[in-house]
Design an enzyme around this catalytic site. Sequence first.
Site, short mmCIF file in Angstrom:
data_model
loop_
_atom_site.label_atom_id
_atom_site.label_comp_id
_atom_site.label_asym_id
_atom_site.label_seq_id
_atom_site.Cartn_x
_atom_site.Cartn_y
_atom_site.Cartn_z
N HIS A 42 23.35 1.76 63.38
CA HIS A 42 23.92 1.71 62.46
C HIS A 42 23.21 0.63 61.85
O HIS A 42 23.43 1.59 60.61
CB HIS A 42 25.13 0.47 63.05
CG HIS A 42 25.95 0.37 62.15
ND1 HIS A 42 26.32 -0.23 61.39
CD2 HIS A 42 27.44 1.54 61.65
CE1 HIS A 42 27.48 0.34 60.31
NE2 HIS A 42 27.88 1.15 60.59
N ASP A 65 24.83 6.67 65.81
CA ASP A 65 24.06 7.23 64.67
C ASP A 65 23.14 7.00 64.69
O ASP A 65 22.39 6.55 65.55
CB ASP A 65 24.63 5.20 63.75
CG ASP A 65 25.97 5.03 63.95
OD1 ASP A 65 27.05 5.19 63.03
OD2 ASP A 65 26.18 4.19 64.68
N GLU A 93 29.56 8.01 70.52
CA GLU A 93 29.24 8.60 69.24
C GLU A 93 27.73 7.58 68.95
O GLU A 93 27.76 6.58 69.38
CB GLU A 93 30.50 7.89 68.09
CG GLU A 93 29.82 7.92 66.99
CD GLU A 93 29.91 6.66 65.76
OE1 GLU A 93 29.38 6.88 64.42
OE2 GLU A 93 29.52 5.73 66.36
N HIS A 142 32.78 4.38 70.37
CA HIS A 142 32.05 4.11 68.53
C HIS A 142 30.77 3.41 69.19
O HIS A 142 30.91 2.38 70.01
CB HIS A 142 32.88 3.19 68.45
CG HIS A 142 33.04 2.63 66.90
ND1 HIS A 142 32.89 1.64 66.13
CD2 HIS A 142 32.12 3.89 66.19
CE1 HIS A 142 32.57 1.41 65.30
NE2 HIS A 142 32.41 2.85 64.63
N GLU A 166 25.85 10.41 64.25
CA GLU A 166 25.99 10.10 62.81
C GLU A 166 25.28 10.25 62.14
O GLU A 166 24.53 9.40 62.38
CB GLU A 166 27.48 9.11 62.65
CG GLU A 166 27.23 9.23 61.05
CD GLU A 166 28.55 7.60 60.88
OE1 GLU A 166 28.47 7.40 61.78
OE2 GLU A 166 28.51 6.97 59.45
O1 G3P Z 1 32.82 7.65 63.88
C1 G3P Z 1 33.35 6.23 62.65
C2 G3P Z 1 32.41 5.41 62.53
O2 G3P Z 1 31.99 5.49 63.04
C3 G3P Z 1 31.87 4.97 60.83
O3 G3P Z 1 31.81 4.13 60.55
O4 G3P Z 1 29.95 2.04 60.09
O5 G3P Z 1 31.30 2.60 62.42
O6 G3P Z 1 29.28 4.02 61.54
P1 G3P Z 1 30.85 3.09 60.94
CA CA Z 2 29.27 5.13 63.08
#
Ligand code: G3P
Ligand code: CA
Length: 282
Positions: A86, A73, A71, A44, A145
Amino acid sequence: MIRGWKRRRIAFIAFLGACLILLVGYISQPVKDVDVEGMISVAHRGAASYAPENTHAAFQKGIELGADFIEADVHLSKDGELIIMHDETVNRTTNGTGQIRDMTLEELKTLEAGSHFHPDYYGEPIITLNELMESFYGQVGLLIEIKHPALYPGIEEKVAEVLSQYPATDSVIVQSFDIDSLKRIHELDPDLQIAVLMKASFVPVSLWQLDELTSFATYINFNISAVSKRTIDEVHKRGGKVLVWSKKDKRLIQKAVSYDVDGIITDFSRWPVEEDIQVVKD
Ligand code: G3P
Ligand code: CA
């Protein structure tokens, strides 16, 4: 009358005490080994408990720890560059202040994005989606994301354009909490795998919603605290897969395994997990 009130007060205090004992017992209980064979592990924001989130160092660390996916953002800068971060501001994770959408790539590249996590990471730069793809495509799966797409008109076209330079495989997934944005991505490139992030306010999700979502999304992803095994079974019945995220509570990993999910998105990038790691605060 007074005696009854006293009795109720004693009963209430006893109840609170029992709750406290149960809570302490739960927290001090060691995390048992869990069988995660065949489950996808997703680092993450990179391995965000081990290195500054959403930086090259964090993604590299995720790979070292054996994650199957990293993952990341994505936001859009003032001059239309896809930026890996993020928050929509640079305030928490860099030495700067301001909104990403008000800054150019050149301005963002002057910021330092490592030392908020630890001085050893001083000098870690902000990276772009292009740089992420150049460094990691083919080495590890990429779960990308799109953050707050309503803030960034046209971000879907830009993401699809960058990803179109790399063959779409099972190892590239685009996710968002914004379902319209994901539908747009699907229209732009039906070969890209889509993951719907389910907002807590959408849970429990109805069966007709699951029919609709699984018609274009390969994954329906939930916060593990806000999903039932029944819902996960319903996604599976429709041919979909489920990733759950549980970035802070390691015990929830055990719950996820018992729910038969397809993978876990976690700051603790490999299981069983070490105890002496830093937890992202946000
Ligand atoms: O992948 C799920 C997660 O990333 C969603 O929450 O706030 O960490 O982007 P956040
Ligand atoms: Ca995320």
